[in-house]
Design a protein around this motif. Structure first.
Motif, mmCIF file in Angstrom:
data_model
loop_
_atom_site.group_PDB
_atom_site.id
_atom_site.type_symbol
_atom_site.label_atom_id
_atom_site.label_comp_id
_atom_site.label_asym_id
_atom_site.label_seq_id
_atom_site.Cartn_x
_atom_site.Cartn_y
_atom_site.Cartn_z
ATOM 1 N N PRO A 388 54.685 8.742 1.784
ATOM 2 C CA PRO A 388 55.195 7.497 2.257
ATOM 3 C C PRO A 388 56.124 6.964 0.987
ATOM 4 O O PRO A 388 56.030 7.477 -0.344
ATOM 5 C CB PRO A 388 54.081 6.660 2.318
ATOM 6 N N PRO A 389 57.047 6.229 1.183
ATOM 7 C CA PRO A 389 57.334 5.452 2.476
ATOM 8 C C PRO A 389 58.477 5.921 2.953
ATOM 9 O O PRO A 389 59.181 5.209 3.932
ATOM 10 C CB PRO A 389 57.596 4.130 1.813
ATOM 11 N N LEU A 390 58.824 7.384 2.843
ATOM 12 C CA LEU A 390 60.042 7.831 3.752
ATOM 13 C C LEU A 390 59.516 8.370 5.042
ATOM 14 O O LEU A 390 58.505 8.415 5.498
ATOM 15 C CB LEU A 390 60.638 8.810 2.874
ATOM 16 N N ASN A 391 60.649 9.040 5.847
ATOM 17 C CA ASN A 391 60.737 9.411 7.080
ATOM 18 C C ASN A 391 59.614 10.630 7.350
ATOM 19 O O ASN A 391 59.049 10.797 8.400
ATOM 20 C CB ASN A 391 61.796 9.810 7.726
ATOM 21 N N GLY A 392 59.371 11.442 6.389
ATOM 22 C CA GLY A 392 58.877 12.529 6.399
ATOM 23 C C GLY A 392 57.329 12.294 6.822
ATOM 24 O O GLY A 392 56.371 13.007 7.539
ATOM 25 N N PHE A 393 56.807 11.401 5.988
ATOM 26 C CA PHE A 393 55.499 10.802 6.253
ATOM 27 C C PHE A 393 55.311 10.404 7.542
ATOM 28 O O PHE A 393 54.209 10.544 8.173
ATOM 29 C CB PHE A 393 54.932 9.830 5.319
ATOM 30 N N ALA A 394 56.109 9.460 8.081
ATOM 31 C CA ALA A 394 56.013 8.931 9.663
ATOM 32 C C ALA A 394 55.742 10.046 10.477
ATOM 33 O O ALA A 394 54.819 9.799 11.465
ATOM 34 C CB ALA A 394 57.004 8.222 9.683
ATOM 35 N N GLY A 395 56.406 11.218 10.433
ATOM 36 C CA GLY A 395 56.395 12.054 11.518
ATOM 37 C C GLY A 395 55.028 12.848 11.183
ATOM 38 O O GLY A 395 54.541 12.999 12.415
ATOM 39 N N GLU A 396 54.818 13.319 9.934
ATOM 40 C CA GLU A 396 53.418 14.174 9.823
ATOM 41 C C GLU A 396 52.319 13.087 10.123
ATOM 42 O O GLU A 396 51.253 13.694 10.499
ATOM 43 C CB GLU A 396 53.295 14.442 8.353
ATOM 44 N N TRP A 397 52.379 11.933 9.840
ATOM 45 C CA TRP A 397 51.221 11.037 10.007
ATOM 46 C C TRP A 397 50.974 11.067 11.435
ATOM 47 O O TRP A 397 49.920 10.840 12.049
ATOM 48 C CB TRP A 397 51.618 9.425 9.763
ATOM 49 N N LEU A 398 52.128 10.953 12.306
ATOM 50 C CA LEU A 398 51.943 10.818 13.848
ATOM 51 C C LEU A 398 51.120 12.311 14.089
ATOM 52 O O LEU A 398 50.195 12.308 15.035
ATOM 53 C CB LEU A 398 53.328 10.867 14.560
ATOM 54 N N ILE A 399 51.607 13.275 13.735
ATOM 55 C CA ILE A 399 50.833 14.658 13.905
ATOM 56 C C ILE A 399 49.266 14.522 13.543
ATOM 57 O O ILE A 399 48.419 14.957 14.293
ATOM 58 C CB ILE A 399 51.764 15.719 13.177
ATOM 59 N N TYR A 400 49.066 14.107 12.279
ATOM 60 C CA TYR A 400 47.797 14.063 11.941
ATOM 61 C C TYR A 400 46.977 13.059 12.912
ATOM 62 O O TYR A 400 45.953 13.407 13.249
ATOM 63 C CB TYR A 400 47.806 13.391 10.390
ATOM 64 N N LEU A 401 47.551 11.955 13.211
ATOM 65 C CA LEU A 401 47.000 10.901 14.121
ATOM 66 C C LEU A 401 46.359 11.713 15.175
ATOM 67 O O LEU A 401 45.161 11.602 15.913
ATOM 68 C CB LEU A 401 47.955 9.896 14.509
ATOM 69 N N GLY A 402 47.332 12.550 16.028
ATOM 70 C CA GLY A 402 47.102 13.377 17.051
ATOM 71 C C GLY A 402 45.754 14.241 16.917
ATOM 72 O O GLY A 402 44.792 14.372 17.727
ATOM 73 N N LEU A 403 46.136 15.014 15.718
ATOM 74 C CA LEU A 403 44.739 15.907 15.269
ATOM 75 C C LEU A 403 43.664 15.014 15.152
ATOM 76 O O LEU A 403 42.379 15.651 15.752
ATOM 77 C CB LEU A 403 45.353 16.711 14.009
#
Lengths: 649, 336
Positions: A388-403
């Motif tokens: 965080p706070p850049l875009n790489g985290f936003a995408g990975e965060w969504l994947i983690y959220l799904g998992l």
């Protein structure tokens, strides 16, 4: 239907402009670049019109190349990938203006093939007929080959090109088989959702392999490191940021349109997790910065595939909603990776331009001579490490959220998300390590060699595209809700059951924005406070050691030493060393080299064995007639015995 | 809201430097020494605040900025943690992931600043920090996943309130080892030495001075407090206590963890560096087993090999070991 008309016109304009840019490449660099900008802008408008507009766009022509009616289709998923093609297509062309000037002797060729590549990738996304898809795919692969071998004076570049071409065609072979079998089962070459024909499910494996060769997941990545390292940097950027995403597009597209085998979700998650961890482990161990970035692409494809696999798994078990989150994360990561990987390759290109070397052990201390490049590379490094706070985290965060959501359902089939989440975290922390190493060894400390000491900042023509990409990374990072609509549209296209999901990023966005503001403010405050207290420059203290020299700096190899040791069984690192001997040792050295393990230890020996067997078989072909007659007689005799025995039994 | 936020930040910022003082007092007590005052770190911070900065010739301004960013990252992570009845400053679905990654951001900044100096020592420390963190983060993720599976939630407030029941002991042991590793305590690292080659964190910050060093020291103490709070709330069933009891339990838990760290340092020697990955792997395995216990414990509660309905939400999967799911949280809002 005004929107449909707009999209059609824009796509037509884009095609014409890109063709013109290709045609004008040799005549006028400026006109060609203007056409590229116009073409990619038009393509971007068309794609965004689909993503934000009411519906898909379709067009059928009476033209029938290859005996099939020409049919174009731009739906949410294809448009999502088209955005990336256009953005990086434009940024790379801009970067090339200064990075690959006429003095290289291949600038015109480069422009021509570049526009052809962008056009053919657009065609891959647009066509909806198996025959045309294969045509576009082949054109795209060939454009890639000519771009990689742009600087074909060097043997290494030519070898990388051949390897790419061979690997690409192995994949294409599988795809020809895939599309032909598909057409035979369905009775048509037209592509579209065919979820109601369960008998074609096994074809998914063919598609996974064929597209996987292009996507470059482990162990199909053999062509990727050398191709991306040896190509000119703007070509590496589009190959790594966009071209391998065409493979991901194929997997996502046909995973969505076709029925998939039950094991597909597990296999794709497994491949993704293996690619993520091994890809970044290899990246960490590299000394060549562009090879490091190339292996990092293997990792990011793995991250994307983890999300796609989770989506496949959830869809085949009653459309569990967490699959939608994982797929959204995977797709967002497709964009994110395209942006920050292009940024990093441009940064590496600038370093190469300024110092003439890609070897990190020959660089160091470049921040002083190239502060802009260093700062922009640092932004890319934070983004690619998924922080965080850049875009790489936003995408990975969504994947983690799904998992994690999948884990909390505790459904029996969802067990695969547990190892996936842990391995994703491992890959994430290795990525952090790899980019702390890359940034630290290249830009920080003192210059290790003369070329590094004499480096110069690159011009505005190269900085501007990097600045634009870094801005995009930051904006998506601090305001991820901006991109939720296109992502949700693509997810809804893939599986209508997941359309209309609430935006899960609404809480993360403000948190990331707040963090960015606070971090900037705290940094400025501390700098001011230090200045106010008095800032004195002195040699590095280092616990009282005398002024450290370049030779005393920690090297990239040592930096990665600990983690490389854990993967020794897979890396097969080659060590060469001469220890210091005697009271007055004259010389000593230690060399560590991580080979292309899959290529050098598996593919090449197998190839050598096949070649050896073929050579042995060649002994039968000597051109002496009596022996050929003998072969014939012997063959007839064997057949006769066979027929006799069969009749007797 | 604003007052709550200010109080919370003040609490974290003011109380954090107490922990290293307590640890040092415990160590001194065990060794029969008088030891430095408990408030020593406060004095140090105050002194460093006023000092001037000596900056390496080859370091960029990022060398000064990085400690500030790392401090903000740790403080933000702390802000996400629920403090018993006071809940968390900010809470949303998936904040647990943000917390772990904020700690990673702090690590990246520290490692980056260490590479700025071009010194062999500091590069070595950075290499160790980022490499061992790979195992530490895997353990951390296994622990967090186990809490998620146990409670059926992925926001820290709901994850940390009920006790993690069956796997608690495993989880506590695993998290305690991670705490020791992440905060560079014995047996991973000796915070007392500055000149020894076998160090991780201390060696990375050798060249910092003045206010940036104060930010680093304060950030480190805040990180220690963060892990102590995390461990305490993960183990104790915070939702069973009254608000006052919860505050008391939290304070007692933090004190217990701190004293535990002090005792560990008193009675244990630093292990050799070759064995650090092994100990961290053990922490990972402990957390992994607690995850498996959470997962399997639930599966057995579901009955035989019965596969739950495909789209089962967490409500109908099974009830976690938490008999009073939401009613017990009635005291929340008011207390905050």
């Amino acid at each position: 239907m005004a929107v449909g008309l707009l999209i059609g016109v824009m796509l037509f304009v884009a095609t014409v402009c890109l063709l013109a840019a290709s045609g004008l490449a040799a005549r006028s660099a400026r006109a060609s670049f203007a056409c590229t900008v116009a073409g990619t802008a038009a393509g971007l408008v068309a794609a965004m019109a689909v993503l934000l507009g009411p519906g898909d766009w379709e067009w059928t022509s009476a033209l029938a190349p290859g005996g099939e009616n020409f049919r174009l289709q731009l739906d949410g998923l294809a448009a999502f990938f088209l955005v990336l093609v256009c953005v990086v297509g434009c940024a790379g062309a801009a970067y090339a203006c200064e990075y690959w000037p006429e003095s290289t002797g291949s600038a015109a060729r480069g422009r021509a093939w570049w526009n052809a590549l962008v056009l053919s990738m657009g065609a891959v996304l647009l066509v909806s007929n198996g025959v045309h898809f294969l045509m576009a795919w082949e054109a795209f692969a060939l454009c890639g080959y000519f771009l990689i071998t742009l600087d074909n004076r060097y043997a290494g570049v030519r070898a990388a090109g051949w390897l790419y071409l061979a690997a690409s065609h192995v994949g294409t072979l599988a795809l020809i088989a895939f599309f032909a079998s598909l057409a035979q089962s369905l009775g048509t070459w037209d592509l579209g959702p065919t979820n109601d024909v369960p008998s074609i499910a096994p074809l998914f494996w063919l598609a996974l392999f064929g597209f996987g060769m292009k996507a470059g997941f482990f162990p199909c990545h053999i062509w990727l490191p050398s191709a991306h390292a040896n190509a000119p940097s703007h070509v590496s950027a589009i190959m790594s940021g966009v071209a391998i995403k065409m493979g991901v597009y194929g997997i996502v597209r046909f995973g969505g349109w076709l029925p998939v085998p039950d094991a597909a979700g597990y296999v794709v998650i497994g491949i993704g997790a293996a690619s993520a961890v091994l890809g970044i482990a290899f990246a960490f161990a590299q000394n060549d910065v562009k090879r490091l970035l190339a292996y990092c692409s293997v990792e990011n494809i793995g991250v994307i595939l983890i999300g796609v696999g989770a989506a496949l798994l959830a869809r085949s078990h009653g459309n569990a909603a967490w699959g939608g989150l994982a797929l959204a994360g995977a797709l967002l990561h497709v964009w994110n990776h395209g942006l920050f990987k292009s940024l990093l390759f441009f940064g590496a290109g600038s370093v190469l331009h300024a110092t003439g070397t890609r070897e990190m052990s020959r660089l160091g201390g470049l921040w002083k001579s190239m502060p802009w490049t260093a700062g922009l590379f640092a932004v890319g490094a934070v983004a690619v490490a998924g922080l965080p706070p850049l875009n790489g985290f936003a995408g990975e965060w969504l994947i983690y959220l799904g998992l994690f959501e999948g884990a909390t359902t505790r459904a029996g089939f969802a067990w695969a998300v547990l190892p996936a989440a842990i391995l994703l975290a491992t890959a994430g922390s290795l990525a952090l390590a790899a980019f702390a190493k890359a940034g630290g060894v290249i830009f920080l400390g003192v210059p290790r060699t003369k070329p590094a000491a004499g480096a110069h900042e690159c011009g505005p023509g190269m900085l501007a595209p990097m600045l634009a990409l870094a801005t995009a990374c930051t904006v998506i990072g601090v305001a991820p809700s901006l991109v939720w609509m296109p992502v949700a549209r693509a997810v809804g296209t893939w599986n209508p059951a997941w359309s209309g999901a609430a935006n899960p990023l609404f809480a993360l966005g403000p948190a990331q924005l707040l963090l960015a503001v606070l971090a900037a403010a705290a940094g400025a405050l501390l700098w001011k406070k230090s200045r106010a207290n008095g800032l004195r420059r002195a040699p590095t203290w280092d616990c009282g050691f005398c002024r450290p020299t370049a030779r005393m700096q920690y090297t990239g190899g040592s930096f990665a030493g600990i983690a490389s040791g854990w993967f020794a069984a897979i890396f097969r690192t080659e060590h060469k060393s001469r220890r210091p001997r005697g009271p007055f040792p004259a010389s000593a050295f230690h060399l560590d080299h991580v080979p292309e393990t899959v290529l050098d230890r598996m593919i090449r020996p197998t190839g050598a064995l096949i070649e050896k067997l073929s050579h042995a078989a060649l002994g039968l072909q000597h051109g002496r007639l009596p022996f050929y007659i003998l072969y014939l007689v012997a063959g007839l005799a064997v057949l006769g015995v066979y027929v006799f025995l069969e009749a007797a039994l | 809201m604003t007052i709550d936020w200010i109080l919370r930040i003040a609490l974290w910022v003011v109380l954090a430097p107490l922990l290293p003082g307590i640890i040092n007092k415990v160590k001194a007590w065990v060794a029969g020494r008088k030891g430095p005052p408990v408030l020593q770190l406060y004095y140090d911070l105050n002194r460093l605040r006023k000092k001037s900065v000596v900056l390496s010739d080859i370091a960029s301004p990022a060398f000064v900025v990085a400690p500030a960013v790392a401090w903000v990252a740790v403080a933000s992570a702390a802000f996400l943690l629920p403090l018993g009845p006071a809940d968390a400053g900010v809470s949303f679905r998936g904040d647990v992931l943000l917390m772990v990654y904020l700690l990673a951001l702090a690590r990246f900044c520290t490692a980056w600043a260490a590479m700025e100096t071009g010194s062999a020592f500091e590069g070595m420390g950075a290499a160790r920090e980022v490499s061992y963190a790979v195992l530490g983060e895997a353990a951390m993720f296994a622990a967090m996943l186990s809490l998620c599976v146990q409670t059926g939630s992925i926001s820290l407030v709901d994850m940390l309130e009920p006790t993690s029941a069956v796997g608690t002991a495993l989880l506590a042991a695993g998290l305690f080892i991670v705490l020791l590793a992440e905060n560079c305590r014995v047996p991973f690292n000796d915070p007392n030495t500055h000149l020894e080659l076998t160090m991780v964190h201390e060696v990375m910050v050798l060249d910092h001075s003045g206010p940036p060093l104060a930010a680093i020291l304060h950030g480190a103490s805040m990180k220690l407090l963060l892990f102590a709070v995390l461990l305490t709330t993960a183990v104790l069933p915070m939702d069973r206590f009254s608000p006052a009891g919860a505050v008391g339990a939290l304070a007692a838990g933090i004190l217990l963890v701190t004293v535990g760290v002090g005792l560990t340092e008193s009675f244990l020697a630093r292990i050799s560096f070759r064995n650090v990955p092994l100990l961290l792997t053990m922490a990972f395995l402990l957390c992994l087993f607690s995850l498996l216990v959470a997962w399997k414990g639930c599966a057995s509660a579901l009955g035989s090999a019965g596969v739950p309905p495909a789209s089962s939400g967490r409500q109908d999967a099974c009830a976690p070991g938490d008999p009073l799911p939401s009613s017990a949280r009635a005291w929340r809002g008011g207390a905050a």
